[in-house]
Design a protein around this motif. Sequence first.
Motif, mmCIF file in Angstrom:
data_model
loop_
_atom_site.group_PDB
_atom_site.id
_atom_site.type_symbol
_atom_site.label_atom_id
_atom_site.label_comp_id
_atom_site.label_asym_id
_atom_site.label_seq_id
_atom_site.Cartn_x
_atom_site.Cartn_y
_atom_site.Cartn_z
ATOM 1 N N GLY A 112 0.821 -1.201 0.000
ATOM 2 C CA GLY A 112 0.000 0.000 0.000
ATOM 3 C C GLY A 112 0.856 1.252 0.000
ATOM 4 N N GLN A 113 0.255 2.354 0.372
ATOM 5 C CA GLN A 113 0.971 3.628 0.365
ATOM 6 C C GLN A 113 2.040 3.642 1.454
ATOM 7 O OE1 GLN A 113 -1.080 7.287 -0.700
ATOM 8 N NE2 GLN A 113 -0.499 8.129 1.288
ATOM 9 N N ASN A 145 0.003 3.290 -5.561
ATOM 10 C CA ASN A 145 -0.515 4.487 -4.901
ATOM 11 C C ASN A 145 0.033 5.704 -5.628
ATOM 12 O OD1 ASN A 145 1.990 5.643 -3.176
ATOM 13 N ND2 ASN A 145 2.063 3.401 -3.211
ATOM 14 N N SER A 177 -4.029 1.323 -2.786
ATOM 15 C CA SER A 177 -4.306 2.444 -1.891
ATOM 16 C C SER A 177 -5.789 2.761 -1.783
ATOM 17 C CB SER A 177 -3.574 3.689 -2.388
ATOM 18 O OG SER A 177 -4.044 4.037 -3.684
ATOM 19 N N GLU A 179 -7.352 4.183 -4.325
ATOM 20 C CA GLU A 179 -7.584 5.236 -5.314
ATOM 21 C C GLU A 179 -8.092 4.634 -6.624
ATOM 22 O OE1 GLU A 179 -4.104 8.418 -4.456
ATOM 23 O OE2 GLU A 179 -3.479 6.318 -4.478
#
Length: 303
Positions: A112-113, A145, A177, A179
């Motif tokens: 992830g981020q 991300n 993320s 998004e």
Amino acid sequence: MRPVVLLDGGLGQEIYRRAANVSSALWSVAVMHEQPDVVVAVHSDFIRAGAKTLSLNTYAATPSRLLQHGQLEQLVTIHQNAFELLGQAVEATGACVDIAGCLPPLAGSYQGQPARSFEDLRDEYSVLVKQQAVADVLLIETMTNTLEACAACAAASELGKPFSVAFRLEADGKLKSGETLAEAVAAVSPYSPTAVMLNCCDPELISAAMPELVRLHPCVGGYANAFKSVEAMARGGLVDALEAREDISPQAYVAHVRQWLADGATVIGGCCEITPEHVRHIVETLADDYEFIRFSQWPVPNS
């Protein structure tokens, strides 16, 4: 004929398949020292298959990962070796191809981020860009991300050479993320990447998302993997925990590629488990309809 940029396939996985008894967790780095002929052979096979843009074997050679394994002092040497081995393949084949630098996730794939600042990430990517400055183009890959993607774009754009950014989608069609694809493309667009792509996810996901991606950026593309699942590696496992899908034959893969091109993609290639034979089949099957070119040749005048 319509010009299309043709990348290589899954360099690291093809090396992993052929190498024997590599002594390091960072096997793609170690193999360049211990079995350099394997790396040259893989590059050469992708070139002979028809790939026009060849990636350096430096995906695992980020400062963060080298530091974790006590090899940070080898950063310069590793990149020099990668250029040398790809150069040997280009010389052996006599081909006119682009050498592509590689800007991967800094700490590992499918995460992830990162809990880091934009400036910190950008500075680390700038180290990689400096090491790869003589490359013809830069490929930012497997982004999960927008923070890391934008940091890589900021570093890449300072070189003044063509570069792309490729995002990995999860099963829900979003980045790790959370998004959306539209948010991801909007975030990197101010850096003016030559291409925005999707990579290292199922070909079916790329096929589903390509129509939207074509609407979001002028030059887009895709290069999928053929893993059954990456969850083991996402949880910190090693590459030997991953299994290839038996249903992604060269014929099956080219069917997806044909759809991406029909939807408007202009850059294609392959990621993990996409072999020289897959690339060869793309060329043999689609050569009557498309002219395969190097990444640095895009955009083609009047295309």
